[in-house]
Design an enzyme around this catalytic site. Structure first.
Site, PDB file in Angstrom:
ATOM      1  N   ASP A  99      12.983 -34.816  20.809  1.00 53.21           N
ATOM      2  CA  ASP A  99      13.721 -35.875  21.477  1.00 53.21           C
ATOM      3  C   ASP A  99      15.180 -35.447  21.552  1.00 53.21           C
ATOM      4  O   ASP A  99      15.769 -35.047  20.552  1.00 53.21           O
ATOM      5  CB  ASP A  99      13.604 -37.174  20.674  1.00 53.21           C
ATOM      6  N   ASP A 201      16.163 -38.852  26.146  1.00 56.41           N
ATOM      7  CA  ASP A 201      16.272 -40.300  25.974  1.00 56.41           C
ATOM      8  C   ASP A 201      17.148 -40.908  27.066  1.00 56.41           C
ATOM      9  O   ASP A 201      18.194 -40.355  27.425  1.00 56.41           O
ATOM     10  CB  ASP A 201      16.858 -40.576  24.589  1.00 56.41           C
ATOM     11  N   GLU A 264      13.041 -39.776  30.092  1.00 61.42           N
ATOM     12  CA  GLU A 264      12.717 -41.203  29.929  1.00 61.42           C
ATOM     13  C   GLU A 264      13.485 -41.969  31.000  1.00 61.42           C
ATOM     14  O   GLU A 264      14.715 -42.018  30.971  1.00 61.42           O
ATOM     15  CB  GLU A 264      13.108 -41.720  28.548  1.00 61.42           C
ATOM     16  N   HIS A 325       6.660 -45.544  21.532  1.00 57.47           N
ATOM     17  CA  HIS A 325       7.303 -46.213  20.403  1.00 57.47           C
ATOM     18  C   HIS A 325       8.101 -47.443  20.802  1.00 57.47           C
ATOM     19  O   HIS A 325       8.641 -48.125  19.929  1.00 57.47           O
ATOM     20  CB  HIS A 325       8.220 -45.227  19.685  1.00 57.47           C
ATOM     21  N   ASP A 326       8.193 -47.736  22.086  1.00 56.04           N
ATOM     22  CA  ASP A 326       8.986 -48.869  22.562  1.00 56.04           C
ATOM     23  C   ASP A 326       8.151 -49.985  23.179  1.00 56.04           C
ATOM     24  O   ASP A 326       8.719 -50.968  23.655  1.00 56.04           O
ATOM     25  CB  ASP A 326      10.002 -48.396  23.608  1.00 56.04           C
TER      26      ASP A 326
END
Length: 524
Positions: A99, A201, A264, A325-326
């Site tokens: 990430d 990200d 993302e 994860h979100d």
């Protein structure tokens, strides 16, 4: 399939490191824990692991507030242990993705500490500082995605700084060439250590309006939504200049061979497609999140697949995501009875799939008592459903109480025990076994990796499409309803079905029965 790049042939497995495997009993997952479980991932059939942030951090947002981009946080291990993990993964044939969090740093990053030390510091312009409005308030109406104003007053220097997320996460000024060079050095630091690519990200947020204009009100805002939804993010996201940054990142990775850049990006499809770049020089894969919030209805999913594929530029490679994860886990969103159908969907669509750890065993959102909440998104805006703790609970390796094989200590979040790897790994009818069979099917049938997708349609609750390559044609049929249904075919043989005992059975010419919640792949 050798002419395809590894990330086009492969399947990515996302690991949330705090929750995968703890090796030292402190209740938090770590790098040695991940390394110890790489054999599980290779046995599953994945080709790459993407590890969420592991950099030194005060953990205000659990690693997305980076205090040092070129080291490992002690709770996860050491730089030497990271290198050991990369080397071990490569020996097993696994790629390793990191990430990359370039939009903001921690307020404890040395860059920001210098930036806020005085208005004259050379790093002042590395962040977004503005004078107050005439009334002394924030410079404009921009709002934080974590609630409240996006501007934080700094008494010492008499200006506000901008933070799209927590006040502990000041945004970098990507219009500053020095920032771009510094972040390019970060990419090179990890590429020099053998990293195979990055998931970037909030890529679409990197550039903000140069004039700092107010965002207009959102006429579609509904009470109960997150506060920043009150405004259209016209001047705080998806600015034209961001594409130059994406091209620059891609160029840096290209110097190191076959690396992958994944972005993302939560945008409508038309705007998402621009991140591939006009000549294929943008992100290799702007993440396609269409399935995360789609209504689980055959007609809606069929339309979504058609719209996405028709929007792809000629040079673009597709990708699909069902969980991360979100967002709430897929088994909680659509029900455990449809988790098998979802697995077949994800792993037979055209493009690179990304699996979220635990989805392969049907993990559901964990129950988080009020006193166990850790996510700042929920702590700052309670009761509006923004908390991400439920989908981040520890991996359920076995049925041992209370920690499911994740840790010998007190886990940082409660561990569920409804299912586990151990209870499923030797059960041919389990969801884990289905994932392994599906991944093996992908490896053995070129149509599922490099083939076209055609005849996407829906009749009632049944979604169908075909994957074709050379002389091979595969029919995928998914019953997304709770009642038995039918599917028409021109004959063939079932290669895989979620219904026990149907593998290898003939598919009749004409109408075939499809049980409730059944999905199948057939050679036709």
């Amino acid at each position: 399939m050798s002419e395809l790049k590894w990330w086009q042939r492969g399947v990515i497995y996302q690991i949330y490191p705090r929750s995968f495997q703890d090796s030292n009993g402190d209740g938090i997952g770590d790098l040695p824990g991940i390394a110890a479980r790489l054999g599980y991932i290779t046995a599953l059939g994945a080709d790459a692991v993407w590890i969420s942030p592991i950099y030194p951090s005060p953990m205000a947002d659990f690693g997305y507030d980076v205090a040092n981009y070129c080291d490992i946080d002690p709770i996860f291990g050491t730089l030497a242990e990271f290198q050991q993990l990369v080397d071990h993964a490569h020996r097993l044939g696994l790629k390793v993705l990191l990430d990359f969090v370039p939009n903001h740093t921690s307020d404890q990053h040395p860059w920001f500490e210098l930036s806020r030390s005085s208005r004259d510091n050379p790093k002042r312009d590395w962040y977004l500082w503005r004078d107050p409005a005439p009334d002394g308030g924030p410079p404009n109406n921009w709002m934080s995605r974590m609630g409240g104003s996006a501007w934080e007053w700094d008494e010492a220097t008499g200006q506000y700084y901008y933070h799209a997320f927590l006040r502990e996460q000041p945004d970098l000024n990507w219009r500053n060439p020095q920032v771009r060079r510094a972040m390019d050095d970060v990419l090179r630091f990890w590429l020099d250590r053998g990293v195979d690519g990055f998931r970037v990200d909030v890529l679409w947020l990197l550039i903000k309006d140069a004039q700092f204009r107010d965002n207009p009100p959102n006429p579609a805002y509904r009470p109960g939504e997150p506060g920043h939804h009150r405004l259209l993010q016209t001047y705080t996201e998806d600015q034209p200049e961001v594409h130059e940054i994406v091209r620059s990142m891609r160029a840096t990775l290209s110097e190191y061979g076959e690396k992958v850049l994944i972005g993302e990006i939560y945008l409508p499809i038309a705007r998402l497609m621009t991140y591939y770049g006009p000549n294929g020089d943008g992100a290799d894969m702007p993440f396609n999140f269409q399935l995360l919030n789609a209504a689980w209805r055959a007609g809606d999913i069929a339309r979504l697949i058609r719209d996405y594929n028709s929007a792809l530029p000629e040079h673009a490679w597709p990708n699909w995501v069902l969980g991360n994860h979100d967002n709430p886990r897929v088994a909680s969103r659509i029900g455990a009875d449809q988790a098998r159908v979802a697995a077949v969907l994800l792993l037979t669509l055209r493009g690179t799939p990304t699996l979220y750890y635990g989805d392969e065993i049907g993990m559901t959102d964990g129950h988080i008592p009020p006193d166990a909440i850790r996510d700042p998104a929920e702590l700052r805006q309670p009761g509006i459903g923004q908390g991400r703790d439920p989908e981040r609970t520890p991996m359920q390796w076995d049925g041992s109480l209370p920690n499911g094989g994740f840790t010998t200590g007190q886990p940082w979040l409660p561990v569920g025990t409804a299912t586990s790897v151990r209870t499923q790994e030797d059960d041919a009818s389990s969801l884990l076994s289905l994932y392994r069979r599906l991944l093996e099917l992908r490896r053995s049938h070129a149509a599922l990796v490099r083939g076209t997708i055609a005849n996407v349609g829906a009749e009632g609750d049944v979604l169908t499409y075909e994957r074709c390559h050379d002389d091979e044609r595969l029919l995928i049929a998914l019953n997304m309803g709770r009642e038995d249904a039918t599917v028409s075919a021109h004959g063939g043989v079932v290669l895989l079905s979620t219904l026990a005992g149907r593998d290898g059975q003939p598919l009749r010419e004409g109408v075939n029965r499809l049980s409730a919640g059944e999905a199948l792949v057939a050679a036709v």
